[in-house]
Design a protein around this motif. Structure first.
Motif, PDB file in Angstrom:
ATOM      1  N   ARG A  29       7.184   4.286   9.628  1.00 23.96           N
ATOM      2  CA  ARG A  29       7.580   4.919   8.361  1.00 23.96           C
ATOM      3  C   ARG A  29       8.344   3.929   7.497  1.00 23.96           C
ATOM      4  N   ARG A  30       8.059   3.926   6.223  1.00 27.25           N
ATOM      5  CA  ARG A  30       8.832   3.092   5.297  1.00 27.25           C
ATOM      6  C   ARG A  30      10.083   3.875   4.924  1.00 27.25           C
ATOM      7  N   VAL A  31      11.218   3.269   5.090  1.00 22.83           N
ATOM      8  CA  VAL A  31      12.482   3.980   4.847  1.00 22.83           C
ATOM      9  C   VAL A  31      12.539   4.399   3.357  1.00 22.83           C
ATOM     10  N   PRO A  32      12.903   5.688   3.082  1.00 24.43           N
ATOM     11  CA  PRO A  32      12.968   6.110   1.685  1.00 24.43           C
ATOM     12  C   PRO A  32      14.083   5.375   0.957  1.00 24.43           C
ATOM     13  N   LEU A  58       0.812  -1.228   0.000  1.00 23.29           N
ATOM     14  CA  LEU A  58       0.000   0.000   0.000  1.00 23.29           C
ATOM     15  C   LEU A  58       0.843   1.275   0.000  1.00 23.29           C
ATOM     16  N   LEU A  59       2.036   1.191   0.617  1.00 24.22           N
ATOM     17  CA  LEU A  59       2.789   2.427   0.893  1.00 24.22           C
ATOM     18  C   LEU A  59       4.031   2.600   0.017  1.00 24.22           C
ATOM     19  N   ASN A  60       4.263   3.826  -0.413  1.00 23.40           N
ATOM     20  CA  ASN A  60       5.487   4.210  -1.122  1.00 23.40           C
ATOM     21  C   ASN A  60       6.676   4.230  -0.170  1.00 23.40           C
ATOM     22  N   LEU A 109       7.898  -5.427  11.237  1.00 24.37           N
ATOM     23  CA  LEU A 109       8.358  -4.752  10.020  1.00 24.37           C
ATOM     24  C   LEU A 109       9.634  -3.934  10.269  1.00 24.37           C
ATOM     25  N   SER A 110       9.780  -3.413  11.489  1.00 25.28           N
ATOM     26  CA  SER A 110      10.918  -2.519  11.744  1.00 25.28           C
ATOM     27  C   SER A 110      12.117  -3.238  12.362  1.00 25.28           C
ATOM     28  N   THR A 111      12.059  -4.565  12.417  1.00 29.37           N
ATOM     29  CA  THR A 111      13.174  -5.319  13.002  1.00 29.37           C
ATOM     30  C   THR A 111      14.104  -5.826  11.894  1.00 29.37           C
ATOM     31  N   PRO A 112      15.400  -5.502  11.962  1.00 36.02           N
ATOM     32  CA  PRO A 112      16.324  -5.994  10.928  1.00 36.02           C
ATOM     33  C   PRO A 112      16.522  -7.503  11.044  1.00 36.02           C
ATOM     34  N   GLU A 113      16.923  -8.113   9.939  1.00 38.46           N
ATOM     35  CA  GLU A 113      17.221  -9.557   9.996  1.00 38.46           C
ATOM     36  C   GLU A 113      18.640  -9.735  10.513  1.00 38.46           C
ATOM     37  N   GLN A 144      25.345 -10.553  13.364  1.00 38.08           N
ATOM     38  CA  GLN A 144      25.324  -9.210  12.760  1.00 38.08           C
ATOM     39  C   GLN A 144      24.038  -9.024  11.945  1.00 38.08           C
ATOM     40  N   VAL A 145      23.701  -7.754  11.695  1.00 34.85           N
ATOM     41  CA  VAL A 145      22.525  -7.459  10.856  1.00 34.85           C
ATOM     42  C   VAL A 145      22.819  -7.926   9.430  1.00 34.85           C
ATOM     43  N   SER A 146      21.953  -8.809   8.902  1.00 29.63           N
ATOM     44  CA  SER A 146      22.169  -9.263   7.519  1.00 29.63           C
ATOM     45  C   SER A 146      21.350  -8.437   6.535  1.00 29.63           C
ATOM     46  N   THR A 147      20.144  -8.050   6.933  1.00 25.52           N
ATOM     47  CA  THR A 147      19.329  -7.169   6.091  1.00 25.52           C
ATOM     48  C   THR A 147      18.747  -6.074   6.975  1.00 25.52           C
ATOM     49  N   ALA A 148      19.070  -4.830   6.620  1.00 27.18           N
ATOM     50  CA  ALA A 148      18.542  -3.704   7.414  1.00 27.18           C
ATOM     51  C   ALA A 148      17.023  -3.654   7.249  1.00 27.18           C
ATOM     52  N   ALA A 149      16.329  -3.189   8.283  1.00 30.48           N
ATOM     53  CA  ALA A 149      14.867  -3.090   8.200  1.00 30.48           C
ATOM     54  C   ALA A 149      14.494  -1.994   7.205  1.00 30.48           C
ATOM     55  N   SER A 150      13.433  -2.219   6.432  1.00 35.09           N
ATOM     56  CA  SER A 150      13.033  -1.163   5.495  1.00 35.09           C
ATOM     57  C   SER A 150      11.899  -0.313   6.076  1.00 35.09           C
ATOM     58  N   TRP A 151      11.616  -0.490   7.362  1.00 35.73           N
ATOM     59  CA  TRP A 151      10.610   0.315   8.053  1.00 35.73           C
ATOM     60  C   TRP A 151      11.204   0.788   9.377  1.00 35.73           C
ATOM     61  N   GLU A 152      10.768   1.955   9.849  1.00 33.70           N
ATOM     62  CA  GLU A 152      11.230   2.409  11.168  1.00 33.70           C
ATOM     63  C   GLU A 152      10.065   2.946  11.995  1.00 33.70           C
ATOM     64  N   LEU A 153      10.157   2.684  13.301  1.00 34.78           N
ATOM     65  CA  LEU A 153       9.094   3.141  14.203  1.00 34.78           C
ATOM     66  C   LEU A 153       9.199   4.649  14.375  1.00 34.78           C
ATOM     67  N   VAL A 154       8.107   5.363  14.178  1.00 38.82           N
ATOM     68  CA  VAL A 154       8.080   6.803  14.466  1.00 38.82           C
ATOM     69  C   VAL A 154       7.674   6.983  15.927  1.00 38.82           C
ATOM     70  N   THR A 155       6.799   6.084  16.403  1.00 38.34           N
ATOM     71  CA  THR A 155       6.396   6.115  17.821  1.00 38.34           C
ATOM     72  C   THR A 155       6.908   4.835  18.482  1.00 38.34           C
TER      73      THR A 155
END
Ligand SMILES: C[S@@+](CC[C@H](N)C(=O)[O-])C[C@H]1O[C@@H](n2cnc3c(N)ncnc32)[C@H](O)[C@@H]1O
Length: 307
Positions: free
Chosen positions: A302-305, A227-229, A254-258, A265-276
């Motif tokens: 927020r979906r990371v740009p 749904l989101l850009n 959604l906001s937790t990295p793999e 170590q982080v293998s895939t950075a999260a593509s979402w971040e918590l605003v609250t």
């Protein structure tokens, strides 16, 4: 009928979702268009608002109120669980202000409240699905117990379910003759002087079941990535802990990295971040002016740009 509904957490919604001129907003729960008016004002001159509501009465009223915005407004009478079906492109903001609106409680024909005796309906969309009366007539004691326990967190759910089952199978009335008072009588019989405390939970449980509210929120959360850009924000206001738990869990996932199990170590950075990080709740001033806002909890992600 002239409806009134005071939009909840108005300032916080605006500050945290930060709509900008030209952006497209999907308002999943248009209601009477309170939040939508703000979105339309802030996204002027050419932002688009796509408004959904399952309730045709609210939608008609909202269309009337938002008419001055002309072609910047698009509306659909539908359940937000199917939002993807009306979008041609992902949007910049997804917003949902869950649950029922004040007109639902104030309209004596809808059966959402135990305070007035009314047909036992409780559907947002009266063109489809089972009313609360049909639900009680078609369910077993076990099924009613599950609804009361899971959606109302009611003690003695089984006892109340037995009473409701007995009552709703004790005579053969036409569907429209089952009233909210039938439920009230059963609650009073089982809970006696404690009934006033239990009634809101019982009505909440039936409403959640009738509208499959948790199923609808789960579907919406599942479709967020489509749904989101990138750079887009999603904000959800919920009014009971079951819904808030679903939102909190989905946003956290959604906001937790793999993490790579081998290296830690982080293998895939999260593509979402918590605003609250924590749910935002109404200020003391808002609570004083609008007691119906007391259980509201607002979370934003927020979906990371794209880099
Ligand atoms: C709290 S009100 C929204 C109020 C609105 N934000 C305002 O400021 O006027 C919630 C609205 O969502 C609608 N609704 C609830 N569940 C829905 C669903 N699954 N799909 C679409 N609309 C839904 C209700 O009919 C109601 O009009």
């Amino acid at each position: 009928m002239q409806h009134g509904h005071v939009s909840v957490l108005h300032t916080e919604v605006l500050a945290l979702l930060a709509p900008r001129p030209g952006e497209t907003v999907l308002d999943c729960t248009l209601g009477l268009g309170g939040h939508a008016t703000t979105f339309l004002n802030v996204t002027a001159p050419d932002g688009l608002l796509i408004g959904l509501d399952a309730d045709s009465v609210n939608l008609t009223e909202a269309r009337k109120r938002l008419q001055p915005y002309g072609s910047r407004l698009e509306t659909h009478c539908m359940n937000f669980r199917d939002a993807l079906t009306v979008l041609t492109h992902p949007v910049d903001i997804v917003f949902a202000d869950l649950g029922l609106s004040s007109p639902h409680l104030d309209d004596p024909e809808r059966g959402f409240t135990f305070r007035t005796n009314a047909p036992l309906d409780m559907r947002y969309d009266r063109s489809t699905g089972e009313s609360a009366a049909e639900l009680l007539l078609s369910s077993s004691v076990e099924q009613i117990t599950k609804v009361l326990r899971e959606f109302g967190e009611i003690q003695r759910s089984h006892q109340l379910a037995k009473e409701l089952h007995l009552h709703f199978h004790s005579d053969t009335r036409s569907l429209s003759d089952w009233k909210t008072d039938d439920v009230v009588q059963c609650v009073e019989k089982v809970f006696t002087y404690r009934a006033p405390k239990v009634l809101p939970q019982v009505f909440q449980a039936l409403r959640i079941a009738v509208n499959d509210e948790l199923g609808a929120v789960t579907s919406l959360l599942d479709t967020l990535p489509r749904l989101l850009n990138p750079g887009g924000r999603v904000g959800i206001i919920s009014y009971h802990s079951l819904e808030d738990r679903l939102v909190k869990h989905a946003f956290r996932t959604l906001s937790t990295p793999e993490i790579d199990e081998r290296t830690g170590q982080v293998s895939t950075a999260a593509s979402w971040e918590l605003v609250t990080r924590k749910a935002v709740t109404p200020s003391a001033q808002e609570l004083e002016g609008n007691p119906r806002s007391r259980s509201a909890k607002f979370r934003v992600l927020r979906r990371v740009p794209r880099a």
